[in-house]
Design an enzyme around this catalytic site. Structure first.
Site, PDB file in Angstrom:
ATOM      1  N   SER A  84       0.833  -1.188   0.000  1.00  8.53           N
ATOM      2  CA  SER A  84       0.000   0.000   0.000  1.00  8.53           C
ATOM      3  C   SER A  84       0.881   1.256   0.000  1.00  8.53           C
ATOM      4  CB  SER A  84      -0.954  -0.041   1.202  1.00  8.53           C
ATOM      5  OG  SER A  84      -1.988   0.904   1.069  1.00  8.53           O
TER       6      SER A  84
ATOM      7  N   ASP B  20      -8.909  -4.718  -5.728  1.00 13.76           N
ATOM      8  CA  ASP B  20      -8.388  -3.961  -4.582  1.00 13.76           C
ATOM      9  C   ASP B  20      -9.157  -2.647  -4.457  1.00 13.76           C
ATOM     10  OD1 ASP B  20      -6.835  -2.353  -2.805  1.00 13.76           O
ATOM     11  OD2 ASP B  20      -5.048  -3.521  -3.294  1.00 13.76           O
TER      12      ASP B  20
ATOM     13  N   HIS C 283      -7.500  -5.857  -0.438  1.00 22.42           N
ATOM     14  CA  HIS C 283      -6.390  -4.900  -0.454  1.00 22.42           C
ATOM     15  C   HIS C 283      -5.089  -5.640  -0.182  1.00 22.42           C
ATOM     16  CE1 HIS C 283      -4.157  -1.285  -0.181  1.00 22.42           C
ATOM     17  NE2 HIS C 283      -4.063  -1.253   1.132  1.00 22.42           N
TER      18      HIS C 283
END
Length: 480
Positions: A198, A419, A447
């Site tokens: 991320s 995602d 995610h």
């Protein structure tokens, strides 16, 4: 629909301060010892484990003054259990997420890598144990605030300035990148082996831009495109959550859903719940499930397919007067502890995002984006960064938006088509910006792909990190 600080954070990704050449490498060491203050997923202290070591590393507060005031970074290490290749450094995302507690909790998920690597992570500057950004004690007041209330956003920004003013100019991705190279040197590594997730993909990509010859084996999972504007970021990410909600609703209906007989009915049920708690919050012990907390709980559950059954149960229960499930998911997402205190996530994220971005959208622009996102996905209308950063006491910089790792070793970029938080299109864009990226596509939901349960993604990533063999061009992994 109300725009809260918590809702806006779900629309925040990243983007750092201090344009300068990379500082000269400095070699120092870390005094490792058994960790004594780790916190578990239930926010309770974790018993000491000799296999998990903690340490501190002093770095400059201001890299323009390398011999000046220092701050300490908190590090964690799990030593390799087999024939050691070196160190593998993790950043699990945020911005504002800590790595010390996270790696200690998640180390078994990386057991295949831990046979050959010392697994290492850290709390970035401004986060948790590393010179944390604080913004006063009453975060509940701010996290339930309406971002249309300019006075509230201004009050939050000014309070952060008063509490953490000396630190605020020196957080952000640029400075964290220089810290990352200090960590590499302190670990005794000639090159950095790195696994970023991320926001960690942005940090890793910018490290590769600043230190291309120091790039070892790099994996960037759930990739971010740091070049997007405020408006683009909000719209693209809200679209990602809309897709994730539709996938949840379809799956729920297929299995016999308590929230409705078809996908439109499921959406209508969630909207009805939000409307209900907006006018009359649900009592949960001495607290309340408010609109903000219900919305945040719903969106937090969309991060992982494994949480979908909990989301269905929690929404159904809230409609019957039991809001504990949604409130618990919201608390976990925002780092709220049972005693009402918070981790630094909800303060660090603003400090890092506002300094990582020159954009300071006007109230009119924020309202316009809010209206656009409401039309796209009513459950998550989002004004994003706008209001708080407009009043932030420190100027932002776009330096860390400029990604070009030409001359680095190959970098594996992983993007998931389902995602919600880092939509798939960003993976392709980051791969192109890097110039040295190799894209792996995951067809499933959630995610982050490596921890999704996909044996295919794990095999490709592990093979690369353990042997150096790159995934085949245009690798595509089916949904788990």
């Amino acid at each position: 629909m109300k725009k809260t600080l918590a809702t806006a954070l779900l629309g925040v990704i990243t983007l750092s301060a201090c344009a300068a050449e990379p500082p000269k490498p400095v070699r120092s060491t870390v005094a490792w010892a058994t960790c004594t203050d780790l916190i578990g997923p239930d926010t309770k202290p974790v018993p000491a484990d000799p296999s998990v070591e903690c340490g501190k590393l002093a770095v400059p507060l201001d890299y323009a003054k390398p011999d000046g005031e220092k701050i300490e970074l908190a590090l964690v290490r799990v030593k390799a259990t087999g024939d050691r290749l070196g160190s593998l450094v993790f950043n699990f995302g945020g911005p504002g997420g800590g790595g010390v507690d996270t790696l200690a909790m998640a180390r078994r998920a990386f057991a295949s890598l831990g046979t050959r690597y010392d697994l290492v992570s850290f709390d970035p500057r401004g986060v948790d144990r590393s010179a944390p950004v604080t913004c006063g004690g009453d975060l509940d007041k701010y996290l339930n605030a309406d971002l249309n209330d300019d006075a509230m956003a201004k009050d939050f920004a000014e309070t952060c300035g008063k509490k953490s003013g000396k630190l605020l100019p020196h957080v952000g991705t640029v400075n964290a990148t220089h810290d990352l190279d200090r960590i590499r040197a302190a670990l005794g590594e000639e090159t950095l082996n790195y696994f970023g997730m991320s926001y960690g993909t942005h940090l890793g990509a910018f490290y590769a831009t600043k230190y291309p010859k120091k790039v070892g084996r790099f994996v960037l999972d759930a990739a971010i495109d740091p070049t997007v504007t405020f408006e683009e970021r909000a719209l693209i990410q809200v679209g990602g959550f809309k897709h994730a909600f539709e996938a949840f609703a379809k799956d729920c209906v297929a299995q016999g859903c308590d929230l409705g007989a078809n996908e439109a009915a499921v959406l209508g049920t969630v909207q009805r719940l939000l409307k209900t708690v907006d006018s009359k919050p649900v009592k949960v012990g001495g607290r309340e499930l408010t609109y903000t907390m219900a919305q945040t709980g719903v969106l937090a559950a969309l991060y992982a397919k494994a949480a979908w059954p909990v989301l269905e149960q929690s929404v159904a229960a809230a409609l019957k007067g039991d809001g504990s499930g949604l409130l618990s998911m919201a608390d976990m997402y925002m780092g709220r502890r049972p005693d009402g205190s918070y981790t630094t996530l909800m303060t660090s994220v603003w400090a890092i995002n506002c300094v990582d971005n020159v954009e300071r959208p006007s109230a009119a622009v924020v309202d316009q984006v809010e209206e656009q996102t409401r039309k796209l996905f009513p459950v998550m209308a989002s004004g994003g960064l706008g209001s708080v950063c407009r009043h932030w006491p420190v100027a932002g910089s776009d330096e860390a938006k400029k990604i070009d790792a030409s001359g680095s070793a190959p970098i594996v970029v992983v993007g998931g088509k389902g995602d919600p938080a880092t939509p798939y299109e960003w993976a392709g864009k980051l791969t192109a910006q890097l110039k040295t990226g190799v894209l792996v596509t995951y067809e499933g939901e959630g995610h982050g792909a490596y921890l999704s349960g996909s044996a295919c993604v794990m095999r490709l990533v592990d093979t690369y990190l353990l042997t150096g063999k790159l995934p085949p061009t245009n690798s595509d992994c089916p949904a788990a």
